[in-house]
Design a protein around this motif. Structure first.
Motif, PDB file in Angstrom:
ATOM      1  N   PHE A  30       0.237   1.553 -10.991  1.00 22.10           N
ATOM      2  CA  PHE A  30       1.346   2.574  -9.780  1.00 22.10           C
ATOM      3  C   PHE A  30       0.288   4.456  -9.237  1.00 22.10           C
ATOM      4  O   PHE A  30      -0.674   4.661  -9.289  1.00 22.10           O
ATOM      5  N   SER A  31       1.488   5.279  -8.349  1.00 23.51           N
ATOM      6  CA  SER A  31       0.212   6.424  -7.792  1.00 23.51           C
ATOM      7  C   SER A  31       0.482   7.513  -8.728  1.00 23.51           C
ATOM      8  O   SER A  31       0.724   7.351  -9.818  1.00 23.51           O
ATOM      9  N   VAL A  32      -0.706   8.160  -7.919  1.00 24.18           N
ATOM     10  CA  VAL A  32      -0.343   9.193  -8.600  1.00 24.18           C
ATOM     11  C   VAL A  32      -1.078  10.662  -7.472  1.00 24.18           C
ATOM     12  O   VAL A  32      -1.684  10.014  -6.192  1.00 24.18           O
ATOM     13  N   GLU A  33       0.441  11.171  -7.234  1.00 29.25           N
ATOM     14  CA  GLU A  33       0.795  11.520  -6.062  1.00 29.25           C
ATOM     15  C   GLU A  33       1.466  13.009  -6.094  1.00 29.25           C
ATOM     16  O   GLU A  33       2.458  13.553  -5.909  1.00 29.25           O
ATOM     17  N   PRO A  34       0.732  13.842  -7.050  1.00 28.35           N
ATOM     18  CA  PRO A  34       0.961  15.452  -6.811  1.00 28.35           C
ATOM     19  C   PRO A  34       1.217  15.739  -5.092  1.00 28.35           C
ATOM     20  O   PRO A  34       0.584  15.743  -4.524  1.00 28.35           O
ATOM     21  N   ILE A  73      -1.296  14.570  -2.564  1.00 28.93           N
ATOM     22  CA  ILE A  73      -2.425  13.826  -2.264  1.00 28.93           C
ATOM     23  C   ILE A  73      -1.742  12.706  -3.001  1.00 28.93           C
ATOM     24  O   ILE A  73      -1.835  12.611  -4.445  1.00 28.93           O
ATOM     25  N   GLU A  74      -1.913  11.478  -2.454  1.00 31.01           N
ATOM     26  CA  GLU A  74      -1.752   9.829  -3.091  1.00 31.01           C
ATOM     27  C   GLU A  74      -2.519   9.568  -2.524  1.00 31.01           C
ATOM     28  O   GLU A  74      -2.836   8.680  -2.387  1.00 31.01           O
ATOM     29  N   ASP A  75      -2.951   8.319  -4.571  1.00 31.26           N
ATOM     30  CA  ASP A  75      -3.656   7.399  -4.532  1.00 31.26           C
ATOM     31  C   ASP A  75      -3.282   6.457  -5.302  1.00 31.26           C
ATOM     32  O   ASP A  75      -2.417   6.979  -6.255  1.00 31.26           O
ATOM     33  N   VAL A 124       7.631  -0.822  -3.325  1.00 30.84           N
ATOM     34  CA  VAL A 124       7.038  -0.206  -3.180  1.00 30.84           C
ATOM     35  C   VAL A 124       7.139   0.919  -4.715  1.00 30.84           C
ATOM     36  O   VAL A 124       6.120   1.545  -4.661  1.00 30.84           O
ATOM     37  N   HIS A 125       8.355   1.413  -4.518  1.00 29.01           N
ATOM     38  CA  HIS A 125       8.309   2.115  -6.035  1.00 29.01           C
ATOM     39  C   HIS A 125       8.928   0.263  -6.945  1.00 29.01           C
ATOM     40  O   HIS A 125      10.203  -0.009  -6.936  1.00 29.01           O
ATOM     41  N   GLU A 126       8.386   0.667  -8.217  1.00 30.81           N
ATOM     42  CA  GLU A 126       8.962   0.416  -9.380  1.00 30.81           C
ATOM     43  C   GLU A 126       8.243   0.940 -10.346  1.00 30.81           C
ATOM     44  O   GLU A 126       7.670   1.883 -10.776  1.00 30.81           O
ATOM     45  N   SER A 175       1.094  -0.876  -0.009  1.00 27.31           N
ATOM     46  CA  SER A 175       0.118   0.082  -0.171  1.00 27.31           C
ATOM     47  C   SER A 175       0.915   1.394  -0.382  1.00 27.31           C
ATOM     48  O   SER A 175       1.836   1.301   0.452  1.00 27.31           O
ATOM     49  N   ASP A 176       0.303   2.491  -0.034  1.00 34.74           N
ATOM     50  CA  ASP A 176       1.181   3.271  -0.205  1.00 34.74           C
ATOM     51  C   ASP A 176       0.422   4.868  -0.532  1.00 34.74           C
ATOM     52  O   ASP A 176      -0.582   4.866  -1.528  1.00 34.74           O
ATOM     53  N   CYS A 177      -0.519   5.654   0.548  1.00 31.07           N
ATOM     54  CA  CYS A 177      -0.871   6.488   0.273  1.00 31.07           C
ATOM     55  C   CYS A 177      -1.042   7.359   1.437  1.00 31.07           C
ATOM     56  O   CYS A 177      -0.119   7.978   2.605  1.00 31.07           O
ATOM     57  N   GLY A 213       4.027  10.365 -10.431  1.00 31.69           N
ATOM     58  CA  GLY A 213       4.013   9.316  -9.440  1.00 31.69           C
ATOM     59  C   GLY A 213       5.063   7.656  -9.978  1.00 31.69           C
ATOM     60  O   GLY A 213       5.750   8.173 -10.989  1.00 31.69           O
ATOM     61  N   HIS A 214       4.372   6.398  -9.319  1.00 30.71           N
ATOM     62  CA  HIS A 214       5.138   5.290  -9.652  1.00 30.71           C
ATOM     63  C   HIS A 214       4.811   4.447  -9.393  1.00 30.71           C
ATOM     64  O   HIS A 214       3.229   4.370  -8.645  1.00 30.71           O
ATOM     65  N   GLY A 215       5.546   2.777 -10.128  1.00 33.48           N
ATOM     66  CA  GLY A 215       4.410   1.980 -10.705  1.00 33.48           C
ATOM     67  C   GLY A 215       5.149   1.512  -8.655  1.00 33.48           C
ATOM     68  O   GLY A 215       5.641   1.650  -8.034  1.00 33.48           O
TER      69      GLY A 215
END
Ligand code: ZN
Ligand code: ZN
Ligand code: ZN
Length: 366
Positions: free
Chosen positions: A326-330, A342-344, A306-308, A234-236, A299-301
């Motif tokens: 992947f994450s969308v986290e501006p 904000i990260e989803d 966690v980061h790929e 997870s990563d949020c 973002g990152h996969g």
């Protein structure tokens, strides 16, 4: 069975890349292929995955009782063990067979093993296995998506408990310790990282924890994540404000960030590039004069790491495909003042994307 499919596809990809064999030591690639973690020590454990021929796991004899031989058998993987005092690298060379082979070694193989293999196969070429396996690992199968959904739901439940945890007078470190425990309570195997950036600390994207006491009126960035027992992460991130209404200028800036996060999420669909998604977030912030405060990629996969791949970054022409996650986290960061992010995690679908995190994305009042 899925794992069998993965091994077969990995061998086909090895062949297509012009490699004779992949040499995979314990880490995310090995877990992806075998479905179970294997421990990594100074002794060599190595999956030899030839483009043609029998895949073979070379293991120290003392580790052999710990491996799942039934699964390996089902996957058609032979096991060869070695004892202390013998040379495991020669064993690998014997399985590879061709002295002039082109091999692909795990991206994170310890240097001692890379050099040990080089000594045992001086005429062979070593390349990275990552570019071969990332084609497979980037597109998640149903089992992987299920594990990522489970991880996302678990971290959402932790964010839902934030009002109990963040209070004026508590330090970031105290909140962080409770968050790590809450993550395990809610189904994680461990807390991989805990970021509580309060007030000016929120302006540092990779700030972790400090003894700073959280004050009334602070904006607090909370970015948390870890693996569930299946190994998927997870990563949020959510941003909170503690006690009282923030000034209008913060609310206005935050509203732009929320638009940027939405714009990037809406941009995600098969056929667009990773760079397109990054640009969508950046453009929304630039339109409001905030471009210079967004200091990292969008973002990152995410998966077994966690980061790929894929990295959602300017210049990445990789075309998105269904099954990628992947994450969308501006974020926006104002040095010595405050920050917000904000990260989803999102899953690319046939015609767009599905966010796996569902907590409110507004600046949450605590
Ligand atoms: Zn990060
Ligand atoms: Zn994060
Ligand atoms: Zn992240």
């Amino acid at each position: 069975m899925d794992l069998r499919h993965r091994v077969e596809r990995a061998r086909a990809a090895t062949d297509a890349a012009g490699l004779d064999a992949l040499l995979i030591t314990p880490g995310p690639d090995l877990r992806y292929l075998l479905g179970t973690p294997a421990s990594s020590h100074e002794r060599l454990t190595c999956l030899v995955l030839p483009a043609r021929g029998t895949p073979t796991l070379v293991v120290p004899r003392l580790e052999r009782p710990g491996i799942d031989e039934a699964t390996l058998d089902r996957l058609g993987i032979e096991v060869i063990d070695w004892v202390d005092g013998s040379d495991p690298y020669r064993l690998v060379a014997a399985v590879v067979q061709r002295p002039q082979a082109t091999t692909g070694v795990s991206d994170d193989m310890p240097a001692r093993h890379v050099l040990g293999l080089r000594d045992a196969m001086p005429a062979a070429q070593q390349r990275l296995a990552g570019p071969v396996l990332r084609q497979l690992r980037m597109r998640k199968d149903d089992l992987e998506v299920a594990a990522l959904r489970k991880a996302a739901a678990a971290i959402d439940r932790v964010h839902a408990r934030m009002a109990e945890l963040i209070k004026p007078g508590r330090t970031e470190a105290e909140v962080g310790a409770d968050l790590a425990a809450a993550m395990v309570d809610e189904g994680h195997a461990a807390a991989a990282f805990v970021i509580v950036g309060s007030g000016p600390n929120g302006a540092s994207p990779h700030h972790e924890l400090s003894d700073r006491i959280i004050e009334r009126g602070d904006v607090v960035v909370v970015d948390i994540g870890g693996p569930v027992p299946e190994g998927y992460h997870s990563d949020c991130t959510r941003t909170y404000v503690v006690g009282g209404e923030p000034p209008a200028s913060i609310l206005q800036t935050y509203a732009v960030l929320q638009e940027a996060q939405l714009a990037a999420t809406v941009a995600v669909r098969p056929g667009v590039t990773a760079a397109d998604v990054d640009f969508a977030a950046r453009q929304a912030l630039a339109d409001a004069g905030l471009a210079e405060y967004f200091v990292h990629r969008t973002g990152h996969g995410i998966g077994l790491e966690v980061h790929e791949e894929p990295y959602i970054v300017a210049g990445n022409d990789l075309v998105l495909e269904p099954g990628m996650t992947f994450s969308v986290e501006p974020g926006v960061y104002f040095p010595r003042r405050w920050g917000a992010r904000i990260e989803d995690i999102v899953l690319v679908t046939e015609d767009g994307c599905e966010p796996l995190n569902h907590r409110p994305r507004e600046l949450v009042r605590l």
